[in-house]
Design an enzyme around this catalytic site. Sequence first.
Site, short mmCIF file in Angstrom:
data_model
loop_
_atom_site.label_atom_id
_atom_site.label_comp_id
_atom_site.label_asym_id
_atom_site.label_seq_id
_atom_site.Cartn_x
_atom_site.Cartn_y
_atom_site.Cartn_z
N SER A 1 -7.06 -8.63 -3.92
CA SER A 1 -7.43 -7.71 -2.85
C SER A 1 -6.43 -6.57 -2.71
O SER A 1 -6.73 -5.55 -2.07
CB SER A 1 -7.55 -8.45 -1.52
OG SER A 1 -6.28 -8.93 -1.09
N CYS B 1 -3.90 -4.22 8.77
CA CYS B 1 -4.79 -3.72 7.71
C CYS B 1 -5.66 -4.84 7.16
O CYS B 1 -6.80 -4.61 6.76
CB CYS B 1 -3.96 -3.09 6.59
SG CYS B 1 -3.18 -1.53 7.07
N LYS C 1 5.36 -9.43 -6.46
CA LYS C 1 5.16 -7.99 -6.28
C LYS C 1 6.41 -7.21 -6.65
O LYS C 1 6.32 -6.13 -7.25
CB LYS C 1 4.77 -7.68 -4.83
CG LYS C 1 3.33 -7.96 -4.49
CD LYS C 1 3.01 -7.43 -3.09
CE LYS C 1 1.56 -7.71 -2.73
NZ LYS C 1 1.22 -7.22 -1.38
N LEU D 1 -5.34 -4.70 -5.16
CA LEU D 1 -5.49 -3.69 -6.22
C LEU D 1 -6.32 -2.48 -5.78
O LEU D 1 -6.30 -1.45 -6.46
CB LEU D 1 -6.12 -4.34 -7.45
CG LEU D 1 -5.34 -5.55 -8.02
CD1 LEU D 1 -6.02 -6.07 -9.28
CD2 LEU D 1 -3.90 -5.20 -8.29
N CYS E 1 -12.08 -17.20 13.05
CA CYS E 1 -12.00 -15.78 12.67
C CYS E 1 -11.61 -15.73 11.19
O CYS E 1 -12.00 -16.61 10.43
CB CYS E 1 -11.02 -15.02 13.56
SG CYS E 1 -9.32 -15.61 13.48
N GLY F 1 0.79 -1.22 0.00
CA GLY F 1 0.00 0.00 0.00
C GLY F 1 0.82 1.26 0.00
O GLY F 1 0.58 2.18 -0.79
#
Length: 391
Positions: free
Chosen positions: A79, A202, A96, A81, A349, A51
């Site tokens: 997710s 995040c 990446k 993008l 979770c 990010g």
Amino acid sequence: MASLPPLVEPAAELTKDEVARYSRHLIIPDVGVDGQKRLKNAKVLVVGAGGLGSPALLYLAAAGVGTLGVVDFDVVDESNLQRQVIHGQSDVGKSKAQSAKESVAEINPFVTVNLHETPLDSSNALDIFRDYDLILDGTDNFATRYLVNDAAVLLGKPYVWGSIFRFEGQVSVFWEDAPNGQGLNYRHLYPEPPPPGMVPSCAEGGVLGVLCASIGSIMVTEAIKLICGIGDTLLGRLKVYDALDMEYREVKIRRDPNAAEITELIDYEAFCGTVSDEAHSAAAGHTITAVELKEKIDAGDKFELIDVREPHEWEIVRIPGAKLIPKDKILSGEAFAEIPQDRQTILYCKSGVRSAEALSALHNAGFSNAVHVGGGVTGWAQQVDTTLPTY
């Protein structure tokens, strides 16, 4: 505070093509030809091509930083993008670091990009950092933040740090050996990491995509100022940005006289802990897989399936038959009356971290046969019902 001296010596010259490319910099008196030559000669390492690393790498390249290093061993996921603008749809599944290198080449072919496609840890951080003038840290976990800090301190390197969560971002500059004698490092701001599970990542708490651009651009601004020796950097100041209120505020950072001296790199996963010792202990021998949960359902076993995520996550995806009880209600004991004691309790979770913390609380309350699902609802969506979305 007066400007720090330039971090980088200027390159010998700018080519005709470089003059044309950077003309808008060259006509700024504070940057000029000399500043642009310093940018050309600079070597900047960006930890993470996510990010914050995405806008940082793009703008460092556009600014003419001659050598960029990228530390990232992850691959592009769909997710990503929503905020990681250096990657595109065609990059999904690609490294990446490699995707970032290709995007940088499109932005500025004069930039050399070095890839470090490996997990950053205590065994390699010093070797990777050593060849760079400046580090930019945009990672989203405390273990790597403390590692980056300590490695930078040991090598005498300055670094720019940024952090984002939901609608808020933070950014500062740390440089223990700053030539103005006012050096600080991350441990003066955060001497100890928060307790495991206290601060969601995040991936758990979310982040407004455009917030990355706001904080990433400040990080690059600070990098340019350090390289060129212009302006007043954020050394000694923490800038906090609230996107919802469109408000910036500033916190002074002062040296902690009790801060421990950094003499070596340590085991940062153990130092920070992704989950508490109690959760580790609770999960040992009390963890089942998503596939094993499906087998229990198919066999008609009687149990109480509890989702310990937050309501907005429940709305995205859930395991059929589950009941929503957020983790904090279990940790506080408020939810104990809602949990039947005549059958086994199974918690889940998103990935298994929060459910392990909740499992520890249940065991302490006497629910000794409770278990949790390792991998959480993500594991269920990947291994049992692939029609479900992941997030």
